[in-house]
Design a protein around this motif. Sequence first.
Motif, PDB file in Angstrom:
ATOM      1  N   LEU A  76       0.844  -1.183   0.000  1.00  0.00           N
ATOM      2  CA  LEU A  76       0.000   0.000   0.000  1.00  0.00           C
ATOM      3  C   LEU A  76       0.880   1.234   0.000  1.00  0.00           C
ATOM      4  CD1 LEU A  76      -2.650  -0.943   2.706  1.00  0.00           C
ATOM      5  CD2 LEU A  76      -2.982  -0.889   0.246  1.00  0.00           C
ATOM      6  N   MET A  77       0.507   2.185  -0.788  1.00  0.00           N
ATOM      7  CA  MET A  77       1.274   3.413  -0.817  1.00  0.00           C
ATOM      8  C   MET A  77       0.321   4.596  -0.911  1.00  0.00           C
ATOM      9  SD  MET A  77       4.240   4.686  -3.430  1.00  0.00           S
ATOM     10  CE  MET A  77       5.328   3.366  -2.913  1.00  0.00           C
ATOM     11  N   SER A  78       0.300   5.408   0.124  1.00  0.00           N
ATOM     12  CA  SER A  78      -0.569   6.580   0.114  1.00  0.00           C
ATOM     13  C   SER A  78       0.229   7.801  -0.289  1.00  0.00           C
ATOM     14  CB  SER A  78      -1.191   6.789   1.497  1.00  0.00           C
ATOM     15  OG  SER A  78      -0.188   7.002   2.466  1.00  0.00           O
ATOM     16  N   SER A  79      -0.445   8.714  -0.946  1.00  0.00           N
ATOM     17  CA  SER A  79       0.235   9.933  -1.374  1.00  0.00           C
ATOM     18  C   SER A  79      -0.769  11.048  -1.549  1.00  0.00           C
ATOM     19  CB  SER A  79       0.984   9.696  -2.684  1.00  0.00           C
ATOM     20  OG  SER A  79       0.080   9.366  -3.713  1.00  0.00           O
ATOM     21  N   CYS A  80      -0.246  12.236  -1.645  1.00  0.00           N
ATOM     22  CA  CYS A  80      -1.069  13.413  -1.844  1.00  0.00           C
ATOM     23  C   CYS A  80      -0.624  14.070  -3.130  1.00  0.00           C
ATOM     24  CB  CYS A  80      -0.907  14.363  -0.669  1.00  0.00           C
ATOM     25  SG  CYS A  80      -1.802  15.886  -0.876  1.00  0.00           S
ATOM     26  N   ARG A  81      -1.587  14.528  -3.893  1.00  0.00           N
ATOM     27  CA  ARG A  81      -1.250  15.010  -5.225  1.00  0.00           C
ATOM     28  C   ARG A  81      -1.013  16.502  -5.311  1.00  0.00           C
ATOM     29  NH1 ARG A  81      -5.317  12.930  -9.544  1.00  0.00           N
ATOM     30  NH2 ARG A  81      -3.779  13.986 -10.829  1.00  0.00           N
ATOM     31  N   ARG A  82      -1.096  17.211  -4.209  1.00  0.00           N
ATOM     32  CA  ARG A  82      -1.031  18.656  -4.375  1.00  0.00           C
ATOM     33  C   ARG A  82      -0.202  19.305  -3.291  1.00  0.00           C
ATOM     34  NH1 ARG A  82      -6.385  22.505  -4.207  1.00  0.00           N
ATOM     35  NH2 ARG A  82      -5.314  24.498  -4.219  1.00  0.00           N
ATOM     36  N   TRP A  83       0.802  20.033  -3.671  1.00  0.00           N
ATOM     37  CA  TRP A  83       1.554  20.910  -2.790  1.00  0.00           C
ATOM     38  C   TRP A  83       1.970  20.269  -1.475  1.00  0.00           C
ATOM     39  CZ3 TRP A  83      -2.716  24.993  -3.706  1.00  0.00           C
ATOM     40  CH2 TRP A  83      -2.598  25.491  -5.003  1.00  0.00           C
ATOM     41  N   GLY A  84       2.291  19.008  -1.532  1.00  0.00           N
ATOM     42  CA  GLY A  84       2.760  18.327  -0.349  1.00  0.00           C
ATOM     43  C   GLY A  84       1.738  18.258   0.754  1.00  0.00           C
ATOM     44  N   GLY A  85       0.475  18.498   0.444  1.00  0.00           N
ATOM     45  CA  GLY A  85      -0.545  18.362   1.449  1.00  0.00           C
ATOM     46  C   GLY A  85      -0.865  19.630   2.207  1.00  0.00           C
ATOM     47  N   LEU A  86      -0.413  20.801   1.750  1.00  0.00           N
ATOM     48  CA  LEU A  86      -0.727  22.061   2.416  1.00  0.00           C
ATOM     49  C   LEU A  86      -1.868  22.731   1.672  1.00  0.00           C
ATOM     50  CD1 LEU A  86      -0.135  24.313   4.438  1.00  0.00           C
ATOM     51  CD2 LEU A  86       1.549  25.212   2.802  1.00  0.00           C
ATOM     52  N   VAL A  87      -2.913  23.070   2.391  1.00  0.00           N
ATOM     53  CA  VAL A  87      -4.084  23.669   1.776  1.00  0.00           C
ATOM     54  C   VAL A  87      -4.717  24.659   2.742  1.00  0.00           C
ATOM     55  CG1 VAL A  87      -5.647  21.852   2.567  1.00  0.00           C
ATOM     56  CG2 VAL A  87      -6.213  23.153   0.510  1.00  0.00           C
ATOM     57  N   GLN A  88      -5.363  25.668   2.199  1.00  0.00           N
ATOM     58  CA  GLN A  88      -6.031  26.667   3.035  1.00  0.00           C
ATOM     59  C   GLN A  88      -7.381  26.142   3.515  1.00  0.00           C
ATOM     60  OE1 GLN A  88      -6.253  30.288   0.791  1.00  0.00           O
ATOM     61  NE2 GLN A  88      -4.167  30.880   1.319  1.00  0.00           N
ATOM     62  N   PRO A  89      -7.866  26.638   4.614  1.00  0.00           N
ATOM     63  CA  PRO A  89      -9.212  26.248   5.072  1.00  0.00           C
ATOM     64  C   PRO A  89     -10.242  26.493   3.974  1.00  0.00           C
ATOM     65  CG  PRO A  89      -8.085  27.448   6.797  1.00  0.00           C
ATOM     66  CD  PRO A  89      -7.205  27.534   5.574  1.00  0.00           C
ATOM     67  N   GLY A  90     -11.127  25.543   3.829  1.00  0.00           N
ATOM     68  CA  GLY A  90     -12.127  25.633   2.772  1.00  0.00           C
ATOM     69  C   GLY A  90     -11.675  25.013   1.473  1.00  0.00           C
ATOM     70  N   GLY A  91     -10.423  24.666   1.387  1.00  0.00           N
ATOM     71  CA  GLY A  91      -9.884  24.099   0.163  1.00  0.00           C
ATOM     72  C   GLY A  91     -10.128  22.607   0.038  1.00  0.00           C
ATOM     73  N   SER A  92      -9.598  22.057  -1.041  1.00  0.00           N
ATOM     74  CA  SER A  92      -9.784  20.637  -1.330  1.00  0.00           C
ATOM     75  C   SER A  92      -8.448  19.967  -1.570  1.00  0.00           C
ATOM     76  CB  SER A  92     -10.665  20.455  -2.566  1.00  0.00           C
ATOM     77  OG  SER A  92     -11.961  20.984  -2.357  1.00  0.00           O
ATOM     78  N   LEU A  93      -8.448  18.681  -1.349  1.00  0.00           N
ATOM     79  CA  LEU A  93      -7.242  17.890  -1.526  1.00  0.00           C
ATOM     80  C   LEU A  93      -7.672  16.461  -1.810  1.00  0.00           C
ATOM     81  CD1 LEU A  93      -4.267  18.820  -1.197  1.00  0.00           C
ATOM     82  CD2 LEU A  93      -4.308  17.795   1.074  1.00  0.00           C
ATOM     83  N   ARG A  94      -6.898  15.766  -2.631  1.00  0.00           N
ATOM     84  CA  ARG A  94      -7.206  14.373  -2.888  1.00  0.00           C
ATOM     85  C   ARG A  94      -6.016  13.507  -2.474  1.00  0.00           C
ATOM     86  NH1 ARG A  94      -9.368  12.372  -8.658  1.00  0.00           N
ATOM     87  NH2 ARG A  94     -11.161  13.549  -7.896  1.00  0.00           N
ATOM     88  N   LEU A  95      -6.292  12.524  -1.667  1.00  0.00           N
ATOM     89  CA  LEU A  95      -5.290  11.541  -1.293  1.00  0.00           C
ATOM     90  C   LEU A  95      -5.518  10.270  -2.100  1.00  0.00           C
ATOM     91  CD1 LEU A  95      -5.312  11.837   2.609  1.00  0.00           C
ATOM     92  CD2 LEU A  95      -3.937  13.099   0.956  1.00  0.00           C
ATOM     93  N   SER A  96      -4.448   9.598  -2.425  1.00  0.00           N
ATOM     94  CA  SER A  96      -4.581   8.355  -3.160  1.00  0.00           C
ATOM     95  C   SER A  96      -3.853   7.242  -2.416  1.00  0.00           C
ATOM     96  CB  SER A  96      -4.016   8.502  -4.578  1.00  0.00           C
ATOM     97  OG  SER A  96      -2.640   8.833  -4.542  1.00  0.00           O
ATOM     98  N   CYS A  97      -4.378   6.058  -2.565  1.00  0.00           N
ATOM     99  CA  CYS A  97      -3.783   4.882  -1.950  1.00  0.00           C
ATOM    100  C   CYS A  97      -3.629   3.832  -3.044  1.00  0.00           C
ATOM    101  CB  CYS A  97      -4.666   4.367  -0.823  1.00  0.00           C
ATOM    102  SG  CYS A  97      -4.045   2.880  -0.003  1.00  0.00           S
ATOM    103  N   ALA A  98      -2.408   3.598  -3.458  1.00  0.00           N
ATOM    104  CA  ALA A  98      -2.146   2.582  -4.472  1.00  0.00           C
ATOM    105  C   ALA A  98      -2.297   1.220  -3.822  1.00  0.00           C
ATOM    106  CB  ALA A  98      -0.742   2.769  -5.037  1.00  0.00           C
ATOM    107  N   ALA A  99      -3.266   0.465  -4.273  1.00  0.00           N
ATOM    108  CA  ALA A  99      -3.626  -0.768  -3.580  1.00  0.00           C
ATOM    109  C   ALA A  99      -3.576  -1.986  -4.486  1.00  0.00           C
ATOM    110  CB  ALA A  99      -5.007  -0.613  -2.959  1.00  0.00           C
TER     111      ALA A  99
END
Length: 126
Positions: A1-24
């Motif tokens: 299993l490998m989890s990762s974040c696709r945007r800016w190393g996981g830094l986001v402003q309140p109200g923003g969005s982020l997608r995490l992925s888990c290679a399974a």
Amino acid sequence: LMSSCRRWGGLVQPGGSLRLSCAASGFMDYYAIGWFRQAPGKLREGVSCISSSDGSTYYEDSVKGRFTIFRDNVKNTVYLQMSSLKPEDTAVYYCAADGSFRKFSVGTMPLFGDYWGKGTLVTVSS
């Protein structure tokens, strides 16, 4: 299993969005995939889970309506789409695989996780 974040190393402003992925790869057909998080000084908590059989999902109350878990069986990846992020969502996020989707519930959550991915830091801050 490998989890990762696709945007800016996981830094986001309140109200923003982020997608995490888990290679399974190798887990998708028979394992439920769950997402956990652990904030500094707090216990690890289950966030969301998706079953391998019928796509049933589970969401922790604080993320209902804001987070969406879904699978891409072609890419063998499970995603956690996080929207309307709040500072209290700041944590290290982990994905885990378990043969039993039912374990991902109140009371049995600590038992979930035959396999674990490495954590991905998500920081929600202005």
